[in-house]
Design an enzyme around this catalytic site. Structure first.
Site, PDB file in Angstrom:
ATOM      1  N   GLY A   1      92.467  45.045  60.568  1.00  0.00           N
ATOM      2  CA  GLY A   1      93.708  44.921  61.332  1.00  0.00           C
ATOM      3  C   GLY A   1      94.952  45.444  60.654  1.00  0.00           C
ATOM      4  O   GLY A   1      96.057  45.227  61.158  1.00  0.00           O
TER       5      GLY A   1
ATOM      6  N   LYS B   1      90.531  59.981  60.823  1.00  0.00           N
ATOM      7  CA  LYS B   1      90.090  60.104  59.443  1.00  0.00           C
ATOM      8  C   LYS B   1      88.731  60.780  59.416  1.00  0.00           C
ATOM      9  O   LYS B   1      87.860  60.488  60.235  1.00  0.00           O
ATOM     10  CB  LYS B   1      89.985  58.721  58.793  1.00  0.00           C
ATOM     11  CG  LYS B   1      89.461  58.769  57.357  1.00  0.00           C
ATOM     12  CD  LYS B   1      89.585  57.424  56.665  1.00  0.00           C
ATOM     13  CE  LYS B   1      88.609  56.404  57.176  1.00  0.00           C
ATOM     14  NZ  LYS B   1      88.728  55.118  56.459  1.00  0.00           N
TER      15      LYS B   1
END
Length: 209
Positions: free
Chosen positions: A59, A161
């Site tokens: 998170g 990513k």
């Protein structure tokens, strides 16, 4: 985050400077500083926008994104593992497998409208075999781009990513086909031994009629 980060040669130091800084600032993960740097460099998220965070556990990205869009915006975060709930009402989380056949339908059930940005911090479980890990990384990034292109509104942004090497250049070319500008970013918070970078697609082109 899906899987674990790849290490290339240097020892893994879980409690480095960014780990300590994240702890001091109440952030769930040191990776929060990566997305924070990207958002400061590129105006891809603003108040009132709707953002999708893929590979969102635990998170850290969500904390930065929630603050960036504010209560008038919305953030949807999904991962293959559970994410500790957020108190902010404009943050929605769910356990979803992006590679599952029913992923798209379940994602649409969470939010049926378009996104202003799709951000992926997904990474595969690494095998230690460079070519295999690069291929798995590209597969996840490819799925993230598919979602960004199909669910992003024209002019929206995409961040993913992935590990350098292999078919990286080919994938960057695919992103360029959909976005007006594409940047490669290696945030300062990236571990020194890591081969990961972030591709940033700016301004999604409108779909051909």
């Amino acid at each position: 985050m899906v899987g674990t980060p790849i290490a290339m040669g240097k020892p893994y130091r879980p409690k480095d400077h960014y780990f300590q800084k994240a702890k001091q600032e109440g952030l769930r993960a040191r990776s929060a500083f990566k997305v924070d740097e990207i958002l400061k460099r590129f105006p891809i998220v603003r108040k009132g926008t709707t953002v999708l965070d893929l590979g969102a556990a635990p998170g850290g990205f969500l904390q930065i994104l929630a603050d960036s869009v504010g209560p008038s915006g919305r953030v949807v975060g999904v991962d293959i593992v559970a994410i500790r709930p957020f108190t902010q009402k404009h943050v929605t989380t769910a356990v979803l497998d992006v590679l599952a056949e029913d992923f798209d339908a379940k994602l649409r059930a969470l939010h049926d409208g378009p996104y202003d940005a799709v951000i992926s911090d997904m990474a595969p479980k690494t095998s230690g075999i460079k070519a295999t890990d690069e291929a798995r990384s590209l597969r996840l990034a490819g799925k993230a781009m598919e979602v960004a292109v199909s669910r992003g509104r024209p002019g929206s942004s995409f961040v993913a990513k992935l590990f350098m090497g292999g078919d990286f250049e080919e994938f960057r070319g695919q992103v360029r086909a959909h976005y007006e500008d594409v940047k490669v970013v290696r945030p300062e918070a990236t571990r020194g031994a890591s081969m990961e970078v972030y591709l940033v697609g700016l301004r999604l082109k409108a779909a051909a009629p």
